[in-house]
Design an enzyme around this catalytic site. Structure first.
Site, short mmCIF file in Angstrom:
data_model
loop_
_atom_site.label_atom_id
_atom_site.label_comp_id
_atom_site.label_asym_id
_atom_site.label_seq_id
_atom_site.Cartn_x
_atom_site.Cartn_y
_atom_site.Cartn_z
N GLY A 117 -2.01 11.12 -8.34
CA GLY A 117 -2.47 12.27 -8.91
C GLY A 117 -1.85 13.40 -8.30
N GLU B 17 -0.14 3.66 -8.82
CA GLU B 17 -1.41 3.58 -9.06
C GLU B 17 -1.46 1.81 -9.54
OE1 GLU B 17 -1.68 7.84 -10.19
OE2 GLU B 17 -0.17 6.21 -10.32
N GLU C 202 0.92 14.07 -10.87
CA GLU C 202 0.21 14.39 -12.05
C GLU C 202 -0.06 15.88 -11.98
OE1 GLU C 202 -2.05 10.76 -14.08
OE2 GLU C 202 -2.44 11.07 -11.83
N ALA D 203 -4.67 10.46 -5.15
CA ALA D 203 -6.31 10.64 -4.96
C ALA D 203 -6.84 10.31 -3.69
CB ALA D 203 -6.52 9.77 -6.17
#
Length: 693
Positions: free
Chosen positions: A105, A128, A108, A66
């Site tokens: 992310g 994370e 993901e 992210a």
């Protein structure tokens, strides 16, 4: 080629649509990237000629995660979930082509492709937890469906980056491609999927692994128990585990609801705020105002170290680990041999745990040589670090000799933990070359390096030291000359109050417990026992005038003698000592004080608030550049719990107004050692936060 937006292109290669993302430096999932992906997949799905879709990234990595700078702000453009839904719902097979790292992310996103191809050097992970968070875009629900609950817990609570070959073995990656040929391999794999009419595999629908773990709560109970010490105080590991439990026991959509709820709790909580703050604080510490980016750096190709003891040996290992030759000088052969033998033992211990190969042990040991002569060994070094006993006369004598021996341009560094470096530099004809490099023990393990700028230290020497710190794997913070510098000066404020609290009626184990519960690895008295109460204590000069004197005279010198402030069993497990309690009570009676019951709240405030106040004095004096630098020092050198951010961050958390009010209250009842710093008064008067300093 069709430009989707400034960071995304779409190319049709025969019957395969290739979406290429290029958003330097790490293709982070910013609003622009999410928009490019969303519109790219939308266009690829609509393209009649395309029967399959490949997602690939330019630059050094796949999507590395992210965009942390967007955390907590208003989201712009398509959300990540919209991108994932577009990918996962594609009527054409989607292949993610991974190189570099697919993290957070990024992974993901890759988990929403139907298949994944990676080069062997690639790594995948969900880190994370290191920001006090959990994967908030389905990672907690999809990863267990590929790798099972146990492996998912291991990955997500450690944040580890898993090599592609291991990912292939666990099913996270479907095929490995040759290095440098990822694009061609991914396109070929996509065509193979079409030719063989392979199903569109949605990870969310894969129930095999989680079904096998269902009805086995011991998987989670055993994992929590095994990692209880490592996870102590942190919320994020537990929240990650709860999400994985949901993946095992609930349908996908219900598990996603759990993930979202727990993610928001962490995102809006103080722990993640502290861990995200720390992430940026470490990077900010490397930026030195007033020193130009193009300042000339001094090449450091050979290093000298004075002293082969624990500190000197550890310092030498840092440079050998980075491939830089080191010569260690001692006065006598026996301590030199002992020091070199200890270095080898340290490396061999690491190798026995799988951290090094036998060949690497030999390579590193070969880079470290010993000598009994500074004159012979230091003529050609680019940097010399003195790591001898903390006495000014000894250090000044050494630096006068180094000034005569070392070549022009060499950096002369001291490892002093608090002596006046300007005074040390005064005996040389090149004070601009003198700097403090304060390593923390054990120097080959501890991350912090306090780099101490003296009055005449040149910009080149400072910039070179900062760069070199990064090269040897340290987190460097530039500080100024004052007694104890930043870390030990603030520690002194805490130690003073801890000792006073004992004389007012709090037992050492009460104080240690409060600070341990706050998140420190141990309290000040347990730390003293670990280090040895006799450090700096001289038997012949002892007169029983302090608690430490009495304990040492009774041969209670810490863990090494089986007793100190605490009593220890054969496994060094501590328990409160009746002997120590009597010694303390005797001193209280002798002092005429009236002992009282002291609350845990007062113990914490008495220990922590003076640290914050001392930090503000340091900032007033310009001995630290920023408040966040103080926090970086305390997290990486003194065990301040990362989920509390550091003394200055914590001060903002409780409120500068409360810190000021308590310091004034303590000053009124206990004396001027609690006098608030002028900067504390100013911050409160102006309605500011410490983090703005």
């Amino acid at each position: 080629m069709t430009a989707i937006n400034s960071v995304t292109d779409l190319t049709i290669e025969g019957d395969v649509a290739v979406i290429t993302l290029n958003s330097p430096p790490v293709n982070a999932l910013s609003a622009n990237v999410r928009e490019g992906l969303f519109e790219g997949f939308k266009a690829a799905i609509a393209e009649p000629a395309a029967k399959a879709i490949v997602l690939i990234c330019e630059g050094r990595t796949f999507i590395a995660g992210a965009d942390i700078t967007e955390f907590g702000g208003a989201s712009k453009g398509p959300g990540l979930n919209e991108v994932q839904d577009m990918m996962e719902g594609s009527p054409k097979p989607v292949v993610a082509a991974i190189h570099g790292t697919a993290l957070g992310g990024g992974l993901e996103v890759a988990l929403c492709a139907h298949y994944r191809v990676a080069v062997p050097s690639a790594k995948c992970g969900l880190p994370e937890v290191n920001l006090g968070l959990l994967p908030g875009a389905g990672g907690t629900q999809r990863l267990p469906r590929i790798v099972g609950a146990q492996r998912a817990m291991e990955m997500m609570t450690s944040g580890q980056h898993v090599p592609a070959k291991e990912c292939l073995a666990m099913g996270l990656v479907d095929e490995l491609a040759e290095e440098g040929k990822l694009r061609d391999a991914a396109i070929a794999y996509a065509r193979k999927l079409v030719a063989e009419n392979k199903p569109l595999v949605k990870v969310r629908d894969n129930d095999t692994k989680v079904a096998a773990d269902r009805g086995k709560p011991e998987i989670f109970a055993d994992f929590r128990k095994a990692n209880a010490r490592k996870f102590r105080g942190f919320l994020a590991p537990e929240y990650n585990i709860r999400c994985i439990e949901a993946a095992v026991n609930l349908p996908f959509d219900e598990g996603m609801a759990v993930e979202r709820k727990l993610f928001m709790e962490l995102m809006t909580g103080s722990q993640s705020a502290a861990q995200r703050y720390s992430f940026f604080a470490e990077r900010t510490a490397a930026k030195i105002p007033g020193i130009a980016d193009d300042v000339p750096l001094i090449p450091v190709k050979k290093v000298g170290v004075i002293g082969a003891g624990t500190m000197g040996g550890g310092i030498a290992m840092n440079f050998a680990n980075a491939g830089i030759p080191v010569v260690i000088v001692e006065q006598k052969q026996e301590p030199l041999d002992r020091g070199l033998a200890t270095i080898r033992k340290n490396y061999e211990r690491t190798a026995s745990r799988g951290g090094l190969t036998a060949a690497q042990v030999e390579e590193r040991c070969a880079l470290i040589t010993g000598s009994l002569s500074m004159e012979d060994s230091f003529k050609d070094v680019d940097l010399v670090i003195e790591a001898v006993f903390e006495r000014m006369d000894i250090k000044k004598d050494i630096f006068a000799k180094l000034d005569a021996i070392c070549k022009p341009g060499a950096i002369l560094a001291t490892n002093t933990s608090g002596l006046n470096i300007d005074e040390i530099a005064s005996v040389t004809k090149r004070p601009e070359a003198v700097i403090g490099l304060h390593f923390f023990s054990p120097a080959n393990v501890m991350k912090l390096l306090e780099i101490v700028r003296a009055d005449h230290t040149s910009d080149s020497v400072i910039a070179t030291s900062m760069k070199l710190a990064k090269q040897i794997g340290k987190i460097a913070v530039l500080v100024g000359v004052c007694p104890g510098f930043v870390g030990n000066r603030i520690l002194g404020a805490r130690q003073r109050e801890a000792q006073k609290l004992v004389m007012e009626g709090a037992m050492p184990w009460d104080i240690d417990r409060v600070l341990y519960d706050f998140g420190f690895p141990m309290g000040p008295f347990a730390m003293s026992d670990l280090a040895g109460l006799d450090i700096g204590w001289v038997k012949e000069k002892s007169n029983g005038e302090s608690i430490r004197d009495v304990l040492c005279e009774a041969d209670r010198r810490g863990q090494k003698t089986g007793a100190g402030y605490y009593d220890y069993d054969e496994n060094r497990n501590a328990k409160p000592s009746a002997f120590t309690e009597k010694v303390i009570n005797d001193f209280i009676v002798k002092s005429g004080a009236n002992p009282r019951k002291i609350s845990d709240e007062e113990i914490l405030e008495r220990c922590i608030f003076p640290m914050i106040n001392e930090g503000l004095k340091i900032l007033e004096e310009g001995k630290a550049i920023r408040a966040s630098d103080i926090d970086v020092v305390w997290q990486n050198g003194y065990g301040w719990p990362v989920y509390r951010g550091g003394p200055m961050f914590y001060g903002d958390l409780v409120g500068p107004e409360k810190v000021l009010a308590k310091m004034k209250e303590f000053q009124a009842t206990m004396g001027d050692q609690f006098k608030p710093a002028a900067l504390l008064e100013k911050v409160v008067a102006e309605g500011k936060k410490f983090g703005q300093l």
